[in-house]
Write a protein that holds these residues in place. Structure first.
Motif, PDB file in Angstrom:
ATOM      1  N   VAL A 220      -5.147   6.253   1.221  1.00  0.00           N
ATOM      2  CA  VAL A 220      -6.188   5.531   1.969  1.00  0.00           C
ATOM      3  C   VAL A 220      -6.995   6.521   2.805  1.00  0.00           C
ATOM      4  O   VAL A 220      -6.485   7.576   3.181  1.00  0.00           O
ATOM      5  CB  VAL A 220      -5.573   4.456   2.906  1.00  0.00           C
TER       6      VAL A 220
ATOM      7  N   SER B 234       0.812  -1.223   0.000  1.00  0.00           N
ATOM      8  CA  SER B 234       0.000   0.000   0.000  1.00  0.00           C
ATOM      9  C   SER B 234       0.849   1.279   0.000  1.00  0.00           C
ATOM     10  O   SER B 234       0.306   2.378  -0.064  1.00  0.00           O
ATOM     11  CB  SER B 234      -1.024   0.007   1.140  1.00  0.00           C
TER      12      SER B 234
ATOM     13  N   SER C 133      -0.035   4.450  -2.148  1.00  0.00           N
ATOM     14  CA  SER C 133      -1.477   4.606  -2.386  1.00  0.00           C
ATOM     15  C   SER C 133      -2.076   5.595  -1.384  1.00  0.00           C
ATOM     16  O   SER C 133      -1.449   5.949  -0.374  1.00  0.00           O
ATOM     17  CB  SER C 133      -2.187   3.253  -2.271  1.00  0.00           C
TER      18      SER C 133
END
Ligand code: 5AD
Ligand code: SF4
Length: 440
Positions: free
Chosen positions: A385, A380, A383
Motif C-alpha cells: 500500500v 490487506s 499487499s
C-alpha cells in the motif's frame, strides 16, 4: 509562582477538524495582535479552550480542564482563561456558572474580537462575544497551522440541514461558502510551502456553492486537485442526500484525490433516519453506495452511527447491524444518542431509549464493526500500500506512522524515510485499527 509571559497563549482544541482549522485562524489573529504562541500550557499567560458541543462527554471533558485552571490561577497571577467555540455559543453566559476560572467567552463567528476580549478580561471584566455573523468566513486571515505535511482547508462554515439530534446549526449558524478565489489562494500557498495532503472541510461539503464563479463542490475539488497535483486531496463531510454522481466521477478521474468517502448514515432504519430528518431512506442510501462502488471500485467507505435515538426499537437496531454487515464499511465512528438542548429532537421527540439499552446497542454495533474492520484489514496482509508518512510512531522512533489513500493507519519500519515521504509498504500484520509492515 509560575513564570508566565502575559503576551503568550496556548490553545487546547477539542472536536472536529473544523475546530482544528479554527485554532489555526485564532493563532493567526492573536499573532497579528502581538501575542505569541507559548511553548506549553505551563508557560502561557493566556489559555484558550476551543470547544466542541456535539456530544455530552465533550462538555464533561472541558469541566475537568476548568477545575485544573482554577487551581492554576491561584498560583499564576494574571493568567487569563477563555472558552471559545461551540460550547459557549450554545450555553452562552451560563458558562460562567460552570467555573469561576473562565474570564471570557467567544463563539465561532467572533474570533476577530479575541484580542479585545483578552484586554477587557485583564481589566477585570467577564466579556463575551457570542453573536452569529453569517458573513464571516475569516477571509484574509492566513491560518497558522500545526505541522507542515497535512492541512485542513475550510470551504464552508455552518450548516442549514436540521438533523434532529445535531447542535451544529445552533453553534455554527447559517451555512456560508468561502469565496472560490479564497479557497484557491490558500491551496496555492499550501502547494508553495510543500504540503503533501490537503483536506477540504465543511459540515456538508457537497453544498459548496460560489455563486459568482458558478462553482459547486465537484468543480472546486477538480480544480484543487489540478492546482496541487503532488498532494493527496481529501474532503469531509459529505451528506448522503447531496452526494452527486458528478462528484463521484471527479474523485474517480483525478489521480491525486483519495478514494475514500466518509458518508454518515447514522442509523440503518428508514423510520429512524426519517425521525432524524436526514432526508433519505435507507434504500436511497444503499443506492448511493452502489453508485459510488460502481464508479470507484475498491473505494474506502466510512460512516457515523448513533445508537438509541428517540423511538429506536429493537428492530431498528437490528436494521443498523444489518446495514453494517451488508455494506462493510472500512471504519465507523460510533456513538450513543445524547440529547442536546435546543435541537429539534430535544424540542419535539422523547428521549425514550433507556441509557442501559443505548449502551448495550452501541456495544453490539462496535463489536460488529470492529470484526468487519479487522477482517477487511486482515485481507490487506501481503499487499503493498502507498502510505503518506505523517510522524514518528508513538511507540518507537524506529517506526513511522502514516495513512493509506483509504485512510487506514499504518505503522512501518523507518528505514531512512522521513515524515512527508510517500512510501510503498508491504503489510505484514493487522488489527481492527492499524496495519503494520515495512517498506517494500
Ligand atoms: N448524540 C450522539 N451523537 C451525535 N452526533 C451528533 N450529534 C449527536 C448527538 N446528539 C454524532 C453524529 C455525527 C457525529 C459528528 O457525531 O454521528 O455525524
Ligand atoms: Fe463539535 Fe460540531 Fe462544533 Fe465541530 S462543529 S466542534 S463537531 S459541535
Amino acid at each position: 509562582m509560575t513564570t508566565r509571559g502575559s503576551n503568550t497563549f496556548y490553545i487546547h482544541t477539542f472536536g472536529c477538524q473544523m475546530n482544528q482549522a479554527d485554532s489555526a485562524i485564532i493563532t493567526a489573529l492573536l499573532q497579528q495582535a502581538g501575542y505569541t504562541p507559548a511553548e506549553s500550557e505551563e508557560s502561557a499567560g493566556i489559555i484558550l479552550l476551543n470547544t466542541c458541543a456535539v456530544r455530552e462527554n465533550a462538555v464533561d471533558r472541558i469541566e475537568n480542564y476548568l477545575q485544573h485552571f482554577q487551581g492554576l490561577k491561584k498560583r499564576a497571577k494574571g493568567l487569563v482563561v477563555g472558552v471559545a467555540g461551540c460550547i459557549p455559543q450554545y450555553q452562552r453566559e451560563e458558562m460562567f456558572s460552570i467555573s469561576p476560572a473562565i474570564d471570557f467567552l467567544a463563539g465561532p463567528d467572533t474570533y476577530r474580537t479575541l484580542p479585545s476580549l483578552i484586554e477587557q478580561s485583564r481589566t477585570g471584566g467577564k466579556p463575551t462575544s457570542l453573536e452569529f455573523n453569517s458573513a464571516e468566513t475569516y477571509e484574509g486571515i492566513d491560518p497558522v497551522r500545526q505541522g507542515d505535511i497535512s492541512a485542513f482547508v475550510p470551504v464552508m462554515r455552518g450548516c442549514n440541514n436540521m438533523c434532529a439530534y445535531c447542535v451544529v446549526p445552533f453553534t455554527r449558524g447559517r451555512e456560508r461558502s468561502h469565496p472560490f478565489s479564497a479557497v484557491m489562494g490558500e491551496v496555492e500557498k499550501l502547494v508553495a510551502s510543500g504540503y503533501r495532503e490537503i483536506t477540504l472541510i465543511g459540515q456538508n461539503v457537497n453544498s459548496y456553492h460560489d455563486p459568482e464563479q458558478g462553482m459547486n463542490f465537484a468543480s472546486l475539488l477538480d480544480l484543487v486537485s489540478r492546482t496541487a497535483p503532488e498532494a493527496r486531496i481529501r474532503f469531509t463531510t459529505s451528506h448522503p442526500k447531496d452526494i452527486s454522481e458528478a462528484l463521484v466521477r471527479t474523485i474517480a478521474d483525478r489521480p491525486n484525490i483519495c478514494h475514500h468517502i466518509h458518508l454518515p448514515v447514522q442509523s440503518g432504519s428508514t423510520k429512524i433516519v426519517g425521525r432524524m430528518n436526514r432526508g433519505y431512506t435507507i434504500e436511497e442510501y444503499r443506492e448511493k453506495i452502489a453508485m459510488i462502488r460502481s464508479i470507484i471500485p475498491g473505494v474506502a467507505l466510512s460512516t457515523d452511527i448513533i445508537a438509541g435515538f428517540c423511538g429506536e426499537q429493537e428492530e431498528d437496531h437490528q436494521a443498523t447491524l444489518k446495514l453494517l454487515s451488508d455494506i462493510r464499511f472500512d471504519l465507523a465512528y460510533m456513538f450513543f444518542y445524547s440529547t442536546r438542548p435546543g435541537t429539534l429532537a430535544a424540542r419535539t421527540l422523547e428521549d425514550d431509549v433507556p441509557e442501559a439499552v443505548k449502551k448495550q446497542r452501541l456495544q453490539e454495533i462496535i463489536d460488529l464493526q470492529n470484526s468487519i474492520s479487522a477482517e477487511l484489514f486482515q485481507q490487506s496482509i501481503g499487499s503493498v500500500v502507498e502510505v503518506l508518512a505523517e510522524s514518528e510512531s508513538k511507540r518507537s522512533t524506529g517506526q513511522l506512522m502514516g495513512r493509506t489513500a483509504g485512510n487506514r493507519a499504518v505503522v512501518f519500519d523507518r528505514e531512512g524515510y522521513q515524515p512527508g515521504d510517500l512510501v510503498k509498504v508491504l503489510i505484514s500484520a493487522a488489527t481492527s485499527a492499524t496495519l503494520t509492515g515495512r517498506p517494500e
